[in-house]
Design a protein around this motif. Structure first.
Motif, PDB file in Angstrom:
ATOM      1  N   THR A  77     114.710  73.787 -18.146  1.00 62.77           N
ATOM      2  CA  THR A  77     115.653  73.088 -17.284  1.00 62.77           C
ATOM      3  C   THR A  77     117.026  73.764 -17.304  1.00 62.77           C
ATOM      4  O   THR A  77     117.683  73.868 -16.277  1.00 62.77           O
ATOM      5  N   ARG A  78     117.432  74.222 -18.481  1.00 63.16           N
ATOM      6  CA  ARG A  78     118.761  74.817 -18.632  1.00 63.16           C
ATOM      7  C   ARG A  78     118.858  76.180 -17.964  1.00 63.16           C
ATOM      8  O   ARG A  78     119.924  76.598 -17.562  1.00 63.16           O
ATOM      9  N   LYS A  79     117.765  76.900 -17.874  1.00 65.18           N
ATOM     10  CA  LYS A  79     117.704  78.239 -17.273  1.00 65.18           C
ATOM     11  C   LYS A  79     118.452  79.247 -18.153  1.00 65.18           C
ATOM     12  O   LYS A  79     118.918  78.931 -19.220  1.00 65.18           O
ATOM     13  N   GLY A  80     118.537  80.479 -17.680  1.00 66.90           N
ATOM     14  CA  GLY A  80     119.231  81.530 -18.418  1.00 66.90           C
ATOM     15  C   GLY A  80     118.482  81.948 -19.663  1.00 66.90           C
ATOM     16  O   GLY A  80     117.370  81.500 -19.938  1.00 66.90           O
ATOM     17  N   THR A  81     119.103  82.836 -20.435  1.00 65.41           N
ATOM     18  CA  THR A  81     118.512  83.301 -21.685  1.00 65.41           C
ATOM     19  C   THR A  81     118.444  82.148 -22.676  1.00 65.41           C
ATOM     20  O   THR A  81     119.403  81.396 -22.838  1.00 65.41           O
ATOM     21  N   SER A  82     117.314  82.023 -23.333  1.00 66.16           N
ATOM     22  CA  SER A  82     117.069  80.894 -24.236  1.00 66.16           C
ATOM     23  C   SER A  82     117.526  81.222 -25.658  1.00 66.16           C
ATOM     24  O   SER A  82     116.706  81.515 -26.523  1.00 66.16           O
ATOM     25  N   TYR A  83     118.817  81.154 -25.880  1.00 66.58           N
ATOM     26  CA  TYR A  83     119.330  81.352 -27.239  1.00 66.58           C
ATOM     27  C   TYR A  83     119.154  80.062 -28.021  1.00 66.58           C
ATOM     28  O   TYR A  83     119.540  78.980 -27.562  1.00 66.58           O
ATOM     29  N   THR A  84     118.606  80.192 -29.210  1.00 67.27           N
ATOM     30  CA  THR A  84     118.346  79.020 -30.048  1.00 67.27           C
ATOM     31  C   THR A  84     119.619  78.234 -30.324  1.00 67.27           C
ATOM     32  O   THR A  84     119.603  76.999 -30.317  1.00 67.27           O
ATOM     33  N   VAL A  85     120.720  78.917 -30.550  1.00 66.71           N
ATOM     34  CA  VAL A  85     121.975  78.232 -30.867  1.00 66.71           C
ATOM     35  C   VAL A  85     122.394  77.312 -29.720  1.00 66.71           C
ATOM     36  O   VAL A  85     122.861  76.192 -29.960  1.00 66.71           O
ATOM     37  N   ASP A  86     122.214  77.735 -28.471  1.00 70.20           N
ATOM     38  CA  ASP A  86     122.578  76.895 -27.328  1.00 70.20           C
ATOM     39  C   ASP A  86     121.667  75.674 -27.230  1.00 70.20           C
ATOM     40  O   ASP A  86     122.122  74.558 -26.969  1.00 70.20           O
ATOM     41  N   THR A  87     120.380  75.893 -27.458  1.00 75.04           N
ATOM     42  CA  THR A  87     119.428  74.787 -27.424  1.00 75.04           C
ATOM     43  C   THR A  87     119.745  73.769 -28.512  1.00 75.04           C
ATOM     44  O   THR A  87     119.754  72.559 -28.263  1.00 75.04           O
ATOM     45  N   MET A  88     120.029  74.258 -29.707  1.00 72.25           N
ATOM     46  CA  MET A  88     120.286  73.339 -30.816  1.00 72.25           C
ATOM     47  C   MET A  88     121.611  72.598 -30.648  1.00 72.25           C
ATOM     48  O   MET A  88     121.706  71.425 -31.001  1.00 72.25           O
ATOM     49  N   LYS A  89     122.614  73.239 -30.079  1.00 69.01           N
ATOM     50  CA  LYS A  89     123.875  72.530 -29.795  1.00 69.01           C
ATOM     51  C   LYS A  89     123.611  71.395 -28.806  1.00 69.01           C
ATOM     52  O   LYS A  89     124.107  70.278 -28.990  1.00 69.01           O
ATOM     53  N   TYR A  90     122.835  71.690 -27.787  1.00 66.60           N
ATOM     54  CA  TYR A  90     122.500  70.669 -26.796  1.00 66.60           C
ATOM     55  C   TYR A  90     121.739  69.506 -27.453  1.00 66.60           C
ATOM     56  O   TYR A  90     122.066  68.334 -27.228  1.00 66.60           O
ATOM     57  N   LEU A  91     120.730  69.827 -28.258  1.00 71.20           N
ATOM     58  CA  LEU A  91     119.933  68.773 -28.897  1.00 71.20           C
ATOM     59  C   LEU A  91     120.771  67.955 -29.878  1.00 71.20           C
ATOM     60  O   LEU A  91     120.608  66.732 -29.966  1.00 71.20           O
ATOM     61  N   LYS A  92     121.673  68.606 -30.597  1.00 72.54           N
ATOM     62  CA  LYS A  92     122.544  67.874 -31.541  1.00 72.54           C
ATOM     63  C   LYS A  92     123.479  66.939 -30.776  1.00 72.54           C
ATOM     64  O   LYS A  92     123.769  65.836 -31.241  1.00 72.54           O
ATOM     65  N   ASP A  93     123.954  67.373 -29.595  1.00 72.58           N
ATOM     66  CA  ASP A  93     124.804  66.507 -28.775  1.00 72.58           C
ATOM     67  C   ASP A  93     124.013  65.313 -28.242  1.00 72.58           C
ATOM     68  O   ASP A  93     124.511  64.197 -28.204  1.00 72.58           O
ATOM     69  N   GLN A  94     122.773  65.553 -27.814  1.00 68.31           N
ATOM     70  CA  GLN A  94     121.942  64.502 -27.236  1.00 68.31           C
ATOM     71  C   GLN A  94     121.396  63.537 -28.295  1.00 68.31           C
ATOM     72  O   GLN A  94     121.221  62.353 -28.014  1.00 68.31           O
ATOM     73  N   PHE A  95     121.109  64.073 -29.491  1.00 67.65           N
ATOM     74  CA  PHE A  95     120.486  63.277 -30.556  1.00 67.65           C
ATOM     75  C   PHE A  95     121.248  63.490 -31.872  1.00 67.65           C
ATOM     76  O   PHE A  95     120.709  64.061 -32.815  1.00 67.65           O
ATOM     77  N   PRO A  96     122.493  63.032 -31.927  1.00 64.12           N
ATOM     78  CA  PRO A  96     123.318  63.312 -33.117  1.00 64.12           C
ATOM     79  C   PRO A  96     122.789  62.681 -34.405  1.00 64.12           C
ATOM     80  O   PRO A  96     123.110  63.148 -35.500  1.00 64.12           O
ATOM     81  N   GLU A  97     121.948  61.662 -34.273  1.00 62.00           N
ATOM     82  CA  GLU A  97     121.423  60.987 -35.463  1.00 62.00           C
ATOM     83  C   GLU A  97     120.246  61.740 -36.094  1.00 62.00           C
ATOM     84  O   GLU A  97     119.851  61.444 -37.209  1.00 62.00           O
ATOM     85  N   ASN A  98     119.685  62.725 -35.387  1.00 65.10           N
ATOM     86  CA  ASN A  98     118.505  63.439 -35.878  1.00 65.10           C
ATOM     87  C   ASN A  98     118.875  64.643 -36.740  1.00 65.10           C
ATOM     88  O   ASN A  98     119.917  65.262 -36.546  1.00 65.10           O
ATOM     89  N   GLU A  99     117.978  64.949 -37.651  1.00 66.61           N
ATOM     90  CA  GLU A  99     118.081  66.145 -38.483  1.00 66.61           C
ATOM     91  C   GLU A  99     117.021  67.117 -37.969  1.00 66.61           C
ATOM     92  O   GLU A  99     115.856  66.741 -37.821  1.00 66.61           O
ATOM     93  N   PHE A 100     117.430  68.364 -37.690  1.00 59.29           N
ATOM     94  CA  PHE A 100     116.525  69.321 -37.059  1.00 59.29           C
ATOM     95  C   PHE A 100     116.101  70.432 -38.015  1.00 59.29           C
ATOM     96  O   PHE A 100     116.913  70.955 -38.777  1.00 59.29           O
ATOM     97  N   TYR A 101     114.823  70.791 -37.900  1.00 58.10           N
ATOM     98  CA  TYR A 101     114.213  71.852 -38.695  1.00 58.10           C
ATOM     99  C   TYR A 101     113.579  72.838 -37.714  1.00 58.10           C
ATOM    100  O   TYR A 101     112.682  72.456 -36.961  1.00 58.10           O
ATOM    101  N   PHE A 102     114.066  74.067 -37.728  1.00 55.75           N
ATOM    102  CA  PHE A 102     113.576  75.055 -36.770  1.00 55.75           C
ATOM    103  C   PHE A 102     112.462  75.873 -37.413  1.00 55.75           C
ATOM    104  O   PHE A 102     112.687  76.600 -38.377  1.00 55.75           O
ATOM    105  N   ILE A 103     111.257  75.755 -36.868  1.00 58.87           N
ATOM    106  CA  ILE A 103     110.058  76.374 -37.435  1.00 58.87           C
ATOM    107  C   ILE A 103     109.861  77.751 -36.816  1.00 58.87           C
ATOM    108  O   ILE A 103     109.825  77.890 -35.591  1.00 58.87           O
ATOM    109  N   ILE A 104     109.745  78.766 -37.682  1.00 58.59           N
ATOM    110  CA  ILE A 104     109.520  80.130 -37.193  1.00 58.59           C
ATOM    111  C   ILE A 104     108.393  80.781 -37.977  1.00 58.59           C
ATOM    112  O   ILE A 104     108.133  80.435 -39.130  1.00 58.59           O
ATOM    113  N   GLY A 105     107.735  81.708 -37.333  1.00 62.46           N
ATOM    114  CA  GLY A 105     106.679  82.464 -37.990  1.00 62.46           C
ATOM    115  C   GLY A 105     107.258  83.475 -38.963  1.00 62.46           C
ATOM    116  O   GLY A 105     108.420  83.884 -38.848  1.00 62.46           O
TER     117      GLY A 105
END
Length: 190
Positions: A77-105
């Motif tokens: 939906t956001r378009k553009g290059t998918s930088y993780t930092v931008d996605t996580m800033k957005y998610l933290k703004d939308q869901f400030p009560e949640n704690e996020f864990y980024f899973i990577i291989g």
């Protein structure tokens, strides 16, 4: 407060390896949910072979049988290059009560120091690395490691098999397999 795992990727296509990573991380860290986020334009590789809408639909099909998993279109939906930092800033703004864990291989752990705005990103998420053979672990970035069974499945191999007319059954969930065949993705015959 919910503990949310984030599994980002191209998911071109999603496969059982992605689901196993997410389930083991969910169990190991006692996560409430895992959100699968298909990227719009991944910064670290060439673009996806199929449209974002198809990749999102395949992810939705892949996770539909697990009540702890959900697909998110936030990067599409956001378009553009998918930088993780931008996605996580957005998610933290939308869901400030949640704690996020980024899973990577395990293949991505050694590249974390080169990620876009890694210092800022480390303040937004805790990294969870899924151990994978043949890759070294970089101690520069704090990562919680999760052991999973060694399962060598890759989206690129699945695409190659489909293009060559070989079966990918049992590499991807049945619902994804049928979606690929129905929509003739990656050169698959119906």
């Amino acid at each position: 407060m919910k503990r949310i795992g984030i599994l980002g990727g191209t998911f071109d296509p999603p496969h059982h390896g992605h689901l196993i990573m997410a389930e083991y991380a969910r169990n190991d860290l006692d996560l409430d949910e895992v959100w699968f986020i298909p990227s719009h334009v991944p910064p670290h590789k060439q673009g996806a072979k199929v449209a974002g809408e198809d990749r999102l639909r395949m992810v939705q099909k892949a996770v539909e049988s697990n009540p702890y998993f959900q697909a998110s279109d936030v990067e599409l939906t956001r378009k553009g290059t998918s930088y993780t930092v931008d996605t996580m800033k957005y998610l933290k703004d939308q869901f400030p009560e949640n704690e996020f864990y980024f899973i990577i291989g395990g293949d991505m752990v050694e590249h974390l120091p080169q990620w876009h705005k890694i210092d800022e990103l480390q303040n937004l998420v805790q990294f969870v690395g899924v151990k994978r053979s043949g890759y070294r672990w970089n101690p520069e970035i704090p990562v919680h490691f999760v052991e999973i069974p060694l399962i060598e499945i890759s989206s690129s191999n699945i695409r190659e098999r489909l293009f060559s007319g070989n079966s990918v059954r049992y590499l991807v969930p049945d619902s994804v397999y049928h979606f690929i065949k129905e929509h003739k993705l990656y050169g698959a015959e119906s």
